[in-house]
Design a protein around this motif. Structure first.
Motif, PDB file in Angstrom:
ATOM      1  N   LYS A  38       3.812  -1.277   2.578  1.00 55.29           N
ATOM      2  CA  LYS A  38       2.253  -2.312   2.226  1.00 55.29           C
ATOM      3  C   LYS A  38       1.294  -1.885   3.212  1.00 55.29           C
ATOM      4  O   LYS A  38       0.226  -2.155   3.298  1.00 55.29           O
ATOM      5  N   ARG A  49       0.682  -4.962   5.154  1.00 50.39           N
ATOM      6  CA  ARG A  49       0.191  -6.466   4.150  1.00 50.39           C
ATOM      7  C   ARG A  49       1.619  -7.190   4.485  1.00 50.39           C
ATOM      8  O   ARG A  49       1.525  -7.784   4.561  1.00 50.39           O
ATOM      9  N   ALA A  50       2.466  -6.299   4.281  1.00 54.14           N
ATOM     10  CA  ALA A  50       3.884  -7.025   4.414  1.00 54.14           C
ATOM     11  C   ALA A  50       4.281  -7.977   5.692  1.00 54.14           C
ATOM     12  O   ALA A  50       4.409  -8.957   6.287  1.00 54.14           O
ATOM     13  N   GLU A  65       4.012 -11.678   4.981  1.00 55.42           N
ATOM     14  CA  GLU A  65       5.508 -12.187   4.528  1.00 55.42           C
ATOM     15  C   GLU A  65       6.034 -12.300   5.253  1.00 55.42           C
ATOM     16  O   GLU A  65       7.300 -12.481   5.148  1.00 55.42           O
ATOM     17  N   ARG A  66       5.922 -11.759   6.977  1.00 50.32           N
ATOM     18  CA  ARG A  66       6.989 -12.502   7.507  1.00 50.32           C
ATOM     19  C   ARG A  66       6.518 -13.055   8.898  1.00 50.32           C
ATOM     20  O   ARG A  66       5.162 -13.800   8.364  1.00 50.32           O
TER      21      ARG A  66
END
Length: 281
Positions: A120, A159-160, A164-165
């Protein structure tokens, strides 16, 4: 003035852009576009240099980051109301601050590396503000006295990694080459209103972002004053002030960068960048 740094990575020389758009070598006048040479008084003195008296740089050298010795690369998140909306987030009641590692800094046309494990990697054209005079606890009315000038910054983001982490945004923003800066440092006197500059970004020739600094939530003077309440801003520090809408994350479905993609971006009066994205290993 439009100041530039040219040459191989790690061995750049200082230069300026003359009236014909050619690079003139400043290395006989200043050591680099950094430190004390960014002070407003030093820039005023430098502006008295006759470009025609400087050696003309031949050919098409690599253009490096337009400022050296950057200690802090400070970014402002969600600073355009329409970008906050496309991100599904509220407009913040105070500026959102995060840091981008100085090791991410790259030249404006250098290749950008998509990090291992990335799915991403995204784009963000932003107005960069370069500090010229130390700022600590400054009032907004005095903030612009501490600005050396402006540049284009590309806040490349994974983005991840970012969202997301576990943890904060920094690791999604700081991968090597994720901070192209330049091509020029345009001194403050050349930009009548930093809050009225058109900005754009294309991916493989397709326009993705087409905005203006008019829609910033928090303007340059406010950001300099605000940041100076929490940390000393030093010559060469860069503030990347946020992006307008049109990032890949906000598309339906989302769209992200892949090996071989070409991104072009620019800001009115500040020049343009062009990067080819490549998988890192």
């Amino acid at each position: 003035m439009k100041l530039v740094r040219f040459g191989d990575a790690g061995a750049e020389k200082p230069g300026l852009i003359d009236a014909d758009g050619e690079i003139r070598d400043l290395s006989g006048v200043i050591a680099d576009i950094a430190g004390e040479h960014l002070h407003p008084d030093a820039l005023t003195a430098l502006s008295r240099t006759d470009p025609q008296s400087l050696p003309l740089v031949s050919g098409k050298p690599r253009i490096g980051p337009c400022v050296a010795g950057t200690g802090k690369f400070i970014c402002i998140g969600l600073n355009y109301a329409d970008h906050a909306a496309e991100s599904g987030m509220e407009v913040p009641s105070e500026p959102v601050i995060f840091m981008k590692a100085s090791s991410a800094i790259a030249g404006p046309d250098d290749d950008v590396l998509i990090p291992r494990g990335s799915e991403k990697t995204d784009w963000e054209v932003e107005l960069g503000v370069v500090i010229g005079k130390p700022a600590k606890y400054v009032a907004e009315a005095d903030a612009m006295d501490h600005v050396a000038g402006y540049c284009v910054t590309h806040d490349v983001s994974e983005r991840a990694f970012q969202a997301e982490r576990q943890g904060q945004w920094t690791k999604g923003k700081s991968c090597d080459t994720f901070g192209p800066v330049g091509p020029w440092l345009v001194t403050r006197d050349e930009i009548a209103d930093p809050q009225n500059l058109g900005m754009w970004l294309k991916v493989n020739g397709e326009t993705m972002q087409d905005g203006s600094t008019r829609t910033m939530v928090y303007g340059v003077a406010h950001l300099v004053a605000y940041l100076s309440q929490f940390m000393s801003l030093l010559p060469g520090d860069i503030i990347s002030t946020g992006t307008p809408p049109g990032v890949g994350m906000g598309m339906k479905p989302p769209r992200y960068l892949r090996d071989g993609d070409v991104v072009e971006l620019g800001i009115e009066g500040l020049g343009s960048q062009r990067q080819t994205f490549h998988a890192d290993g």
